[in-house]
Design a protein around this motif. Structure first.
Motif, PDB file in Angstrom:
ATOM      1  N   MET A   1      13.667 -64.598  44.253  1.00  0.00           N
ATOM      2  CA  MET A   1      12.837 -66.096  44.310  1.00  0.00           C
ATOM      3  C   MET A   1      13.228 -67.138  44.060  1.00  0.00           C
ATOM      4  O   MET A   1      12.361 -68.377  44.120  1.00  0.00           O
ATOM      5  CB  MET A   1      11.795 -64.851  42.929  1.00  0.00           C
ATOM      6  CG  MET A   1      11.188 -63.882  43.641  1.00  0.00           C
ATOM      7  SD  MET A   1       9.669 -62.998  42.657  1.00  0.00           S
ATOM      8  CE  MET A   1      10.379 -62.704  41.415  1.00  0.00           C
ATOM      9  N   ASN A   2      14.081 -67.333  43.331  1.00  0.00           N
ATOM     10  CA  ASN A   2      14.736 -68.762  42.694  1.00  0.00           C
ATOM     11  C   ASN A   2      15.107 -69.296  43.768  1.00  0.00           C
ATOM     12  O   ASN A   2      15.562 -70.860  43.432  1.00  0.00           O
ATOM     13  CB  ASN A   2      15.501 -68.650  41.507  1.00  0.00           C
ATOM     14  CG  ASN A   2      14.105 -67.725  40.175  1.00  0.00           C
ATOM     15  OD1 ASN A   2      13.596 -67.839  40.020  1.00  0.00           O
ATOM     16  ND2 ASN A   2      15.605 -67.410  39.337  1.00  0.00           N
ATOM     17  N   THR A   3      16.121 -68.885  45.187  1.00  0.00           N
ATOM     18  CA  THR A   3      16.618 -69.041  45.844  1.00  0.00           C
ATOM     19  C   THR A   3      16.037 -69.863  46.853  1.00  0.00           C
ATOM     20  O   THR A   3      15.047 -69.029  47.622  1.00  0.00           O
ATOM     21  CB  THR A   3      18.176 -67.864  46.356  1.00  0.00           C
ATOM     22  OG1 THR A   3      18.333 -67.752  45.037  1.00  0.00           O
ATOM     23  CG2 THR A   3      18.948 -68.697  47.339  1.00  0.00           C
ATOM     24  N   GLY A   4      16.541 -70.979  47.499  1.00  0.00           N
ATOM     25  CA  GLY A   4      15.849 -71.672  49.053  1.00  0.00           C
ATOM     26  C   GLY A   4      16.427 -73.503  49.044  1.00  0.00           C
ATOM     27  O   GLY A   4      17.057 -73.678  47.980  1.00  0.00           O
ATOM     28  N   PHE A   5      15.925 -73.267  50.107  1.00  0.00           N
ATOM     29  CA  PHE A   5      15.975 -75.151  50.004  1.00  0.00           C
ATOM     30  C   PHE A   5      15.172 -76.119  49.028  1.00  0.00           C
ATOM     31  O   PHE A   5      15.756 -76.304  48.574  1.00  0.00           O
ATOM     32  CB  PHE A   5      15.315 -75.209  51.261  1.00  0.00           C
ATOM     33  CG  PHE A   5      15.113 -76.733  51.693  1.00  0.00           C
ATOM     34  CD1 PHE A   5      16.510 -77.099  52.049  1.00  0.00           C
ATOM     35  CD2 PHE A   5      14.394 -77.587  51.820  1.00  0.00           C
ATOM     36  CE1 PHE A   5      17.312 -79.177  52.256  1.00  0.00           C
ATOM     37  CE2 PHE A   5      14.433 -78.203  52.748  1.00  0.00           C
ATOM     38  CZ  PHE A   5      15.497 -79.803  52.465  1.00  0.00           C
TER      39      PHE A   5
ATOM     40  N   TRP B   1      20.869 -69.761  50.316  1.00  0.00           N
ATOM     41  CA  TRP B   1      21.724 -69.944  50.082  1.00  0.00           C
ATOM     42  C   TRP B   1      23.057 -70.198  49.998  1.00  0.00           C
ATOM     43  O   TRP B   1      22.928 -71.550  50.064  1.00  0.00           O
ATOM     44  CB  TRP B   1      21.767 -69.214  48.263  1.00  0.00           C
ATOM     45  CG  TRP B   1      23.056 -70.210  47.396  1.00  0.00           C
ATOM     46  CD1 TRP B   1      22.464 -70.915  46.863  1.00  0.00           C
ATOM     47  CD2 TRP B   1      24.649 -70.276  47.354  1.00  0.00           C
ATOM     48  NE1 TRP B   1      23.309 -71.584  45.815  1.00  0.00           N
ATOM     49  CE2 TRP B   1      24.012 -71.042  46.360  1.00  0.00           C
ATOM     50  CE3 TRP B   1      25.125 -68.597  47.691  1.00  0.00           C
ATOM     51  CZ2 TRP B   1      25.982 -70.532  45.271  1.00  0.00           C
ATOM     52  CZ3 TRP B   1      26.355 -68.963  47.137  1.00  0.00           C
ATOM     53  CH2 TRP B   1      27.588 -70.100  46.310  1.00  0.00           C
ATOM     54  N   ALA B   2      23.483 -69.822  51.499  1.00  0.00           N
ATOM     55  CA  ALA B   2      25.348 -70.167  51.777  1.00  0.00           C
ATOM     56  C   ALA B   2      25.239 -71.346  51.958  1.00  0.00           C
ATOM     57  O   ALA B   2      26.373 -71.941  51.857  1.00  0.00           O
ATOM     58  CB  ALA B   2      25.993 -69.158  52.319  1.00  0.00           C
ATOM     59  N   PHE B   3      24.447 -71.781  53.282  1.00  0.00           N
ATOM     60  CA  PHE B   3      24.562 -73.111  54.320  1.00  0.00           C
ATOM     61  C   PHE B   3      23.333 -73.778  54.038  1.00  0.00           C
ATOM     62  O   PHE B   3      22.537 -74.673  55.304  1.00  0.00           O
ATOM     63  CB  PHE B   3      24.732 -72.792  55.583  1.00  0.00           C
ATOM     64  CG  PHE B   3      26.360 -71.790  54.922  1.00  0.00           C
ATOM     65  CD1 PHE B   3      27.149 -72.966  55.763  1.00  0.00           C
ATOM     66  CD2 PHE B   3      26.255 -71.125  55.567  1.00  0.00           C
ATOM     67  CE1 PHE B   3      28.525 -71.789  55.757  1.00  0.00           C
ATOM     68  CE2 PHE B   3      27.627 -70.232  55.287  1.00  0.00           C
ATOM     69  CZ  PHE B   3      28.561 -70.445  55.956  1.00  0.00           C
ATOM     70  N   GLN B   4      22.585 -74.089  52.813  1.00  0.00           N
ATOM     71  CA  GLN B   4      21.542 -75.080  52.387  1.00  0.00           C
ATOM     72  C   GLN B   4      21.510 -76.345  53.132  1.00  0.00           C
ATOM     73  O   GLN B   4      23.015 -77.064  52.529  1.00  0.00           O
ATOM     74  CB  GLN B   4      21.039 -75.286  51.333  1.00  0.00           C
ATOM     75  CG  GLN B   4      20.590 -73.663  50.798  1.00  0.00           C
ATOM     76  CD  GLN B   4      19.660 -73.705  49.668  1.00  0.00           C
ATOM     77  OE1 GLN B   4      19.806 -75.136  49.010  1.00  0.00           O
ATOM     78  NE2 GLN B   4      19.891 -72.353  48.675  1.00  0.00           N
ATOM     79  N   PRO B   5      20.643 -77.342  53.794  1.00  0.00           N
ATOM     80  CA  PRO B   5      19.097 -76.495  53.997  1.00  0.00           C
ATOM     81  C   PRO B   5      19.533 -75.942  54.922  1.00  0.00           C
ATOM     82  O   PRO B   5      18.891 -75.159  55.886  1.00  0.00           O
ATOM     83  CB  PRO B   5      18.641 -77.889  54.559  1.00  0.00           C
ATOM     84  CG  PRO B   5      19.931 -78.691  54.801  1.00  0.00           C
ATOM     85  CD  PRO B   5      20.979 -78.099  54.121  1.00  0.00           C
ATOM     86  N   SER B   6      20.697 -75.766  56.325  1.00  0.00           N
ATOM     87  CA  SER B   6      20.870 -74.336  56.788  1.00  0.00           C
ATOM     88  C   SER B   6      20.407 -72.951  56.776  1.00  0.00           C
ATOM     89  O   SER B   6      20.776 -73.277  54.861  1.00  0.00           O
ATOM     90  CB  SER B   6      21.492 -74.806  57.973  1.00  0.00           C
ATOM     91  OG  SER B   6      21.541 -75.812  58.932  1.00  0.00           O
ATOM     92  N   GLU B   7      20.261 -72.153  57.874  1.00  0.00           N
ATOM     93  CA  GLU B   7      19.932 -70.802  56.908  1.00  0.00           C
ATOM     94  C   GLU B   7      20.267 -69.910  58.236  1.00  0.00           C
ATOM     95  O   GLU B   7      20.437 -69.908  58.905  1.00  0.00           O
ATOM     96  CB  GLU B   7      18.564 -70.353  57.172  1.00  0.00           C
ATOM     97  CG  GLU B   7      18.635 -68.884  56.601  1.00  0.00           C
ATOM     98  CD  GLU B   7      16.845 -68.911  56.090  1.00  0.00           C
ATOM     99  OE1 GLU B   7      16.294 -67.646  57.351  1.00  0.00           O
ATOM    100  OE2 GLU B   7      15.737 -69.344  55.608  1.00  0.00           O
ATOM    101  N   ILE B   8      21.389 -68.645  58.379  1.00  0.00           N
ATOM    102  CA  ILE B   8      22.354 -67.791  58.866  1.00  0.00           C
ATOM    103  C   ILE B   8      21.520 -66.645  58.660  1.00  0.00           C
ATOM    104  O   ILE B   8      20.898 -65.902  57.671  1.00  0.00           O
ATOM    105  CB  ILE B   8      23.504 -67.528  58.226  1.00  0.00           C
ATOM    106  CG1 ILE B   8      23.733 -67.593  57.508  1.00  0.00           C
ATOM    107  CG2 ILE B   8      23.992 -69.128  58.525  1.00  0.00           C
ATOM    108  CD1 ILE B   8      25.301 -66.901  56.565  1.00  0.00           C
ATOM    109  N   PRO B   9      21.437 -66.134  59.987  1.00  0.00           N
ATOM    110  CA  PRO B   9      21.363 -64.858  60.031  1.00  0.00           C
ATOM    111  C   PRO B   9      21.315 -63.551  58.943  1.00  0.00           C
ATOM    112  O   PRO B   9      22.783 -63.790  58.562  1.00  0.00           O
ATOM    113  CB  PRO B   9      20.766 -63.837  61.066  1.00  0.00           C
ATOM    114  CG  PRO B   9      21.179 -65.609  62.036  1.00  0.00           C
ATOM    115  CD  PRO B   9      22.068 -66.325  61.317  1.00  0.00           C
ATOM    116  N   THR B  10      20.393 -62.760  58.396  1.00  0.00           N
ATOM    117  CA  THR B  10      21.363 -61.625  57.371  1.00  0.00           C
ATOM    118  C   THR B  10      22.196 -60.218  57.459  1.00  0.00           C
ATOM    119  O   THR B  10      23.092 -60.897  57.811  1.00  0.00           O
ATOM    120  CB  THR B  10      19.481 -61.150  57.151  1.00  0.00           C
ATOM    121  OG1 THR B  10      18.764 -62.344  56.179  1.00  0.00           O
ATOM    122  CG2 THR B  10      20.417 -60.056  55.532  1.00  0.00           C
TER     123      THR B  10
END
Length: 343
Positions: A36-40, A314-323
């Motif tokens: 919940m705390n993680t994101g762009f 979280w790993a490549f913020q602001p981009s996002e990779i598929p789970t």
């Protein structure tokens, strides 16, 4: 004396199972909070607590309730669905390397979804609830084909043939999906490519409502059938000797595994390896008895997917990779490890 010893062993096993389940539940809750705390746009723990109690800003409420919470809940649900499906298939096939992805069940569900998206936009009203049904049809037809290919008149159901037939069918279906994607327009192609990579694309509560009924019905049913799965895992002859109606129980359990995998694929995309890894880890923690192995697999699967989805965001913020890519990074080496240790 032997009875007292068996009773003591049983009590220790139950205590260990309770400890493992409690630990996994705590880890899922902790991962839920961290996610919940993680994101762009980062929300501090205090912001999350304030928003949950209705004291956050309008922007914080939008981020938490409309985007993050539905996605986190879906991660937990599809993780449990894939894991329990894989546990059932491993028990039925008596093969520790079996899972819905390797057997082609995920591919069958995916083919149905790709065909649907090709002719009917996934954003249209009603498609959210229709996709799990179509995925179930595709997965069921694939499972039926694999079952027919793995059955011989004089030898009955052959688990080894089931694995080989599943791999072959999965390869054929994957090739068909690649061909189908050629005719898609750019918008449809982008959706399908992200979906096939294992992106949790459902980020609102409608997708939760589309998936939840399947798990509410199928998971308790599978847990109820744990004793039958124990018997089937011993082999057909021993299962018959124990009074198990082998064909009927196998058909019900396979149908439940297909339903869990198909509904999870429809909402979570082509996430692989969860059905393989989670039952193995759970078996190491609680042992082979399905009364505790099935719920432990559900907890491990839920934890695995929620952690993978958090890392993906979280790993490549602001981009996002598929789970699914994160799960594959974890799952592929573990699969090779299992393969090297298998006889």
């Amino acid at each position: 004396m032997n009875g007292i010893y068996v009773s003591a062993v049983e009590q220790r096993r139950r205590r260990r199972a309770v400890l493992v389940m409690t630990t996994l539940a705590v880890l899922i809750i902790v991962s839920f909070i961290i996610s919940m705390n993680t994101g762009f746009i980062r929300l501090s723990p205090l912001d999350v607590v304030k928003t949950l109690f209705g004291m956050g800003t309008e922007k914080q409420e939008l981020i938490l309730f409309s985007f993050r919470l539905p996605r986190i809940v879906i991660s937990v649900l599809i993780g449990a669905g894939f894991a329990v499906s894989g546990c059932i298939i491993q028990g039925l096939s008596r093969n520790p390397l079996a899972d819905p992805g390797l057997l082609g069940i995920n591919a069958g569900a995916g083919l149905a979804v790709v065909l649907f998206v090709s002719f009917y936009p996934a954003s249209e009203k009603g498609s959210i609830f229709l996709m799990p049904l179509l995925a179930l049809v595709g997965a069921a037809l694939t499972a039926l084909l694999i079952y027919v290919l793995s059955y011989r008149r004089h030898h009955g159901f052959m688990p080894t043939r089931m694995i080989l037939a599943g791999i072959a069918v999965a390869a054929g279906i994957s090739a068909a999906m690649i061909i189908l994607t050629i005719r898609l327009d750019p918008t449809q192609y982008q959706f399908v490519s992200v979906w096939l990579a294992g992106s949790i694309w459902g980020t609102n509560w409608k997708y939760v409502l589309a998936l939840l009924p399947w798990l509410i019905v199928l998971l308790p049913f599978v847990f109820y059938k744990a004793k039958a799965l124990n018997a089937l895992n011993l082999g057909e002859q021993l299962a018959v000797g124990l009074g198990t109606r082998v064909n009927k129980e196998r058909a019900w359990l396979l149908a439940a595994a297909v339903g869990l995998a198909a509904s999870s694929v429809a909402v979570g995309g082509g996430i692989g390896f969860v059905g393989l890894i989670a039952p193995h880890l759970a078996r190491r923690l609680v042992g082979p008895h399905h009364q505790v192995l099935l719920p432990a697999s559900a907890f491990v699967g839920a934890l695995l997917v929620i952690v993978a989805d958090t890392l993906a965001r979280w790993a490549f913020q602001p981009s996002e990779i598929p789970t699914g890519i994160v799960v594959a990074v974890i799952g592929a080496p573990y699969f090779l490890y299992l393969l090297s240790r298998s006889k």
